[in-house]
Design a protein around this motif. Structure first.
Motif, PDB file in Angstrom:
ATOM      1  N   GLU A   1     -16.597  -7.268  11.643  1.00  0.00           N
ATOM      2  CA  GLU A   1     -15.773  -6.960  12.807  1.00  0.00           C
ATOM      3  C   GLU A   1     -14.534  -6.275  12.252  1.00  0.00           C
ATOM      4  O   GLU A   1     -13.945  -6.747  11.277  1.00  0.00           O
ATOM      5  N   PHE A   2     -14.116  -5.181  12.842  1.00  0.00           N
ATOM      6  CA  PHE A   2     -13.150  -4.291  12.199  1.00  0.00           C
ATOM      7  C   PHE A   2     -12.161  -3.779  13.232  1.00  0.00           C
ATOM      8  O   PHE A   2     -12.546  -3.372  14.332  1.00  0.00           O
ATOM      9  N   THR A   3     -10.865  -3.797  12.891  1.00  0.00           N
ATOM     10  CA  THR A   3      -9.864  -3.176  13.747  1.00  0.00           C
ATOM     11  C   THR A   3      -8.722  -2.638  12.889  1.00  0.00           C
ATOM     12  O   THR A   3      -8.343  -3.250  11.889  1.00  0.00           O
ATOM     13  N   THR A   4      -8.207  -1.474  13.257  1.00  0.00           N
ATOM     14  CA  THR A   4      -7.061  -0.905  12.544  1.00  0.00           C
ATOM     15  C   THR A   4      -5.813  -1.699  12.884  1.00  0.00           C
ATOM     16  O   THR A   4      -5.583  -2.045  14.049  1.00  0.00           O
ATOM     17  N   ALA A   5      -5.022  -2.010  11.873  1.00  0.00           N
ATOM     18  CA  ALA A   5      -3.822  -2.823  12.089  1.00  0.00           C
ATOM     19  C   ALA A   5      -2.571  -1.955  12.206  1.00  0.00           C
ATOM     20  O   ALA A   5      -1.922  -1.915  13.246  1.00  0.00           O
ATOM     21  N   PHE A   6      -2.219  -1.216  11.154  1.00  0.00           N
ATOM     22  CA  PHE A   6      -0.999  -0.414  11.179  1.00  0.00           C
ATOM     23  C   PHE A   6      -1.075   0.642  10.087  1.00  0.00           C
ATOM     24  O   PHE A   6      -1.969   0.624   9.230  1.00  0.00           O
ATOM     25  N   HIS A   7      -0.126   1.578  10.111  1.00  0.00           N
ATOM     26  CA  HIS A   7      -0.018   2.604   9.085  1.00  0.00           C
ATOM     27  C   HIS A   7       1.109   2.243   8.123  1.00  0.00           C
ATOM     28  O   HIS A   7       2.054   1.532   8.490  1.00  0.00           O
ATOM     29  N   MET A   8       1.001   2.736   6.911  1.00  0.00           N
ATOM     30  CA  MET A   8       2.044   2.508   5.916  1.00  0.00           C
ATOM     31  C   MET A   8       2.501   3.836   5.320  1.00  0.00           C
ATOM     32  O   MET A   8       1.670   4.678   4.952  1.00  0.00           O
ATOM     33  N   ASN A   9       3.802   4.022   5.248  1.00  0.00           N
ATOM     34  CA  ASN A   9       4.341   5.163   4.521  1.00  0.00           C
ATOM     35  C   ASN A   9       4.153   4.925   3.027  1.00  0.00           C
ATOM     36  O   ASN A   9       4.403   3.828   2.527  1.00  0.00           O
ATOM     37  N   SER A  10       3.711   5.940   2.327  1.00  0.00           N
ATOM     38  CA  SER A  10       3.555   5.828   0.876  1.00  0.00           C
ATOM     39  C   SER A  10       4.049   7.101   0.218  1.00  0.00           C
ATOM     40  O   SER A  10       4.136   8.158   0.863  1.00  0.00           O
ATOM     41  N   SER A  11       4.386   7.011  -1.043  1.00  0.00           N
ATOM     42  CA  SER A  11       4.958   8.154  -1.764  1.00  0.00           C
ATOM     43  C   SER A  11       4.409   8.234  -3.178  1.00  0.00           C
ATOM     44  O   SER A  11       4.090   7.203  -3.792  1.00  0.00           O
ATOM     45  N   TRP A  12       4.324   9.459  -3.679  1.00  0.00           N
ATOM     46  CA  TRP A  12       4.005   9.676  -5.086  1.00  0.00           C
ATOM     47  C   TRP A  12       5.291   9.584  -5.882  1.00  0.00           C
ATOM     48  O   TRP A  12       6.330  10.108  -5.474  1.00  0.00           O
ATOM     49  N   VAL A  13       5.228   8.898  -7.027  1.00  0.00           N
ATOM     50  CA  VAL A  13       6.427   8.697  -7.840  1.00  0.00           C
ATOM     51  C   VAL A  13       6.091   8.860  -9.322  1.00  0.00           C
ATOM     52  O   VAL A  13       4.926   8.765  -9.738  1.00  0.00           O
ATOM     53  N   ALA A  14       7.145   9.078 -10.102  1.00  0.00           N
ATOM     54  CA  ALA A  14       7.034   9.143 -11.563  1.00  0.00           C
ATOM     55  C   ALA A  14       8.356   8.695 -12.144  1.00  0.00           C
ATOM     56  O   ALA A  14       9.387   8.663 -11.459  1.00  0.00           O
ATOM     57  N   SER A  15       8.343   8.314 -13.409  1.00  0.00           N
ATOM     58  CA  SER A  15       9.596   7.962 -14.067  1.00  0.00           C
ATOM     59  C   SER A  15      10.387   9.242 -14.310  1.00  0.00           C
ATOM     60  O   SER A  15       9.806  10.326 -14.477  1.00  0.00           O
ATOM     61  N   PRO A  16      11.723   9.176 -14.306  1.00  0.00           N
ATOM     62  CA  PRO A  16      12.537  10.375 -14.512  1.00  0.00           C
ATOM     63  C   PRO A  16      12.223  11.101 -15.818  1.00  0.00           C
ATOM     64  O   PRO A  16      12.384  12.314 -15.909  1.00  0.00           O
ATOM     65  N   THR A  17      11.764  10.370 -16.842  1.00  0.00           N
ATOM     66  CA  THR A  17      11.514  10.998 -18.140  1.00  0.00           C
ATOM     67  C   THR A  17      10.092  11.542 -18.277  1.00  0.00           C
ATOM     68  O   THR A  17       9.827  12.370 -19.144  1.00  0.00           O
ATOM     69  N   TYR A  18       9.175  11.100 -17.412  1.00  0.00           N
ATOM     70  CA  TYR A  18       7.770  11.470 -17.596  1.00  0.00           C
ATOM     71  C   TYR A  18       7.525  12.960 -17.374  1.00  0.00           C
ATOM     72  O   TYR A  18       6.752  13.590 -18.087  1.00  0.00           O
ATOM     73  N   LEU A  19       8.196  13.508 -16.378  1.00  0.00           N
ATOM     74  CA  LEU A  19       7.943  14.908 -16.044  1.00  0.00           C
ATOM     75  C   LEU A  19       8.751  15.862 -16.912  1.00  0.00           C
ATOM     76  O   LEU A  19       8.555  17.077 -16.829  1.00  0.00           O
ATOM     77  N   ASN A  20       9.652  15.317 -17.724  1.00  0.00           N
ATOM     78  CA  ASN A  20      10.496  16.134 -18.619  1.00  0.00           C
ATOM     79  C   ASN A  20      11.230  17.201 -17.819  1.00  0.00           C
ATOM     80  O   ASN A  20      11.993  16.897 -16.922  1.00  0.00           O
ATOM     81  N   THR A  21      10.962  18.431 -18.088  1.00  0.00           N
ATOM     82  CA  THR A  21      11.687  19.523 -17.427  1.00  0.00           C
ATOM     83  C   THR A  21      10.989  19.995 -16.158  1.00  0.00           C
ATOM     84  O   THR A  21      11.437  20.938 -15.519  1.00  0.00           O
ATOM     85  N   LYS A  22       9.879  19.367 -15.803  1.00  0.00           N
ATOM     86  CA  LYS A  22       9.144  19.802 -14.618  1.00  0.00           C
ATOM     87  C   LYS A  22       9.947  19.522 -13.356  1.00  0.00           C
ATOM     88  O   LYS A  22      10.734  18.585 -13.278  1.00  0.00           O
ATOM     89  N   SER A  23       9.704  20.297 -12.334  1.00  0.00           N
ATOM     90  CA  SER A  23      10.345  20.102 -11.038  1.00  0.00           C
ATOM     91  C   SER A  23       9.748  18.892 -10.339  1.00  0.00           C
ATOM     92  O   SER A  23       8.663  18.416 -10.692  1.00  0.00           O
TER      93      SER A  23
END
Length: 294
Positions: A159-181
């Motif tokens: 038995e199945f029902t949709t409950a709610f939506h969730m906002n989600s975001s892609w993230v990275a550590s400040p140092t991981y991307l180095n000079t990338k935008s």
């Protein structure tokens, strides 16, 4: 020693009313019946409760002490009777539910708190596991209800029902991307390591399988730890990321090939096929589906 509750009740009433005859009127008994009940109690206890030398019976010192204990005991007894009546009328004595940590945001926690007040006598068993494991537990009927991120095709098995939506975001550590935008091109995206929850194969990007490394990690805290140390990028619900973003341990990123500003995940409820929800479970279902966006 077998002391009758009826005799104790007669003793308390006589002490409070001031006479055996008044106690009889209160209890709808004869004066003789009240007097006999108190005499039997005195025989069981082995000491006198009332001094009967005057016109009206007066508590002895031992009677005064017993009265305090007897009233406390009867209070517990009455509470026991009321609780027993409540249990008799209950449809739910114990319920077992599962919640995926990926959807266990502040609103869900508040609903569980409200449940404890709305159903104080219902014993709650709460399991926190990935949605895939929760689905197995529901299928085996070890759980009455589960909240998680379940594929739409699960409608065939549960038995199945949709409950709610969730906002989600892609993230990275400040140092991981180095000079990338903060805006990642498709070429750069394909070179990155993606850290994703083990039960989610599609986060709304068809290109996700193009990443050079795709790590499935079941535990949220492990994903966050790996992401903070620069092991890769990840997409998680905003409520999970809130503290890391505020402390600038992680930063949001977007993709030039994906024009959507926000990612949305759908949280759903499942329960065993052809099973009707009990009142407590129906209460949970309504409250959880009343959430709009988490």
């Amino acid at each position: 020693m077998k002391i009758q509750l009826e005799n104790i009740n007669s003793f308390i009433t006589a002490a409070e009313q001031g006479s055996f005859s008044a106690a009889g009127r209160e209890l709808k008994k004869t004066q003789a019946a009240v007097s006999l009940a108190i005499q039997n109690l005195e025989i069981d206890l082995g000491f006198q409760l009332f001094d009967r030398t005057n016109q009206y019976p007066r508590l002895t010192q031992k009677g005064e002490q017993l009265l305090r204990n007897a009233k406390l005991m009867m209070s517990h007894y009455n509470s026991f009777i009321e609780s027993s009546k409540t249990i008799y009328t209950m449809n739910d004595v114990k319920i077992q539910i599962g919640v995926d940590p990926l959807v266990c945001g502040p609103d869900v926690i508040q609903i569980i708190r409200d449940f404890s007040e709305a159903f104080p006598n219902v014993e709650l068993f709460l399991m926190q596991q990935s949605s895939a494991l929760l689905a197995k537990e529901v299928h085996a009927k070890h759980l009455d209800l589960a909240l998680g991120i379940f594929p739409f095709e699960n409608k065939l098995n549960f038995e199945f029902t949709t409950a709610f939506h969730m906002n989600s975001s892609w993230v990275a550590s400040p140092t991981y991307l180095n000079t990338k935008s903060d805006v990642i091109s498709y070429h750069d995206f394909c070179q990155l390591r993606l850290l994703v929850p083990g039960n989610i194969d599609d986060l709304g990007l068809s290109e996700i399988k193009s990443a050079s490394q795709l790590w499935h990690v079941e535990d949220i805290h492990t994903i966050l730890s790996l992401c903070r140390t620069g092991m890769g990028i990840s997409c998680l619900p905003d409520f999970v990321l809130k503290q890391d973003l505020e402390l600038q341990r992680l930063r949001k990123i977007s993709f030039s090939f994906n024009k959507l500003k926000n990612n949305y995940w759908k949280a759903s409820l499942i329960w065993p096929k052809s099973t009707l929800l009990t009142p407590a479970l129906m209460w949970l279902q309504k409250r959880l589906t009343d959430i709009d966006i988490l």
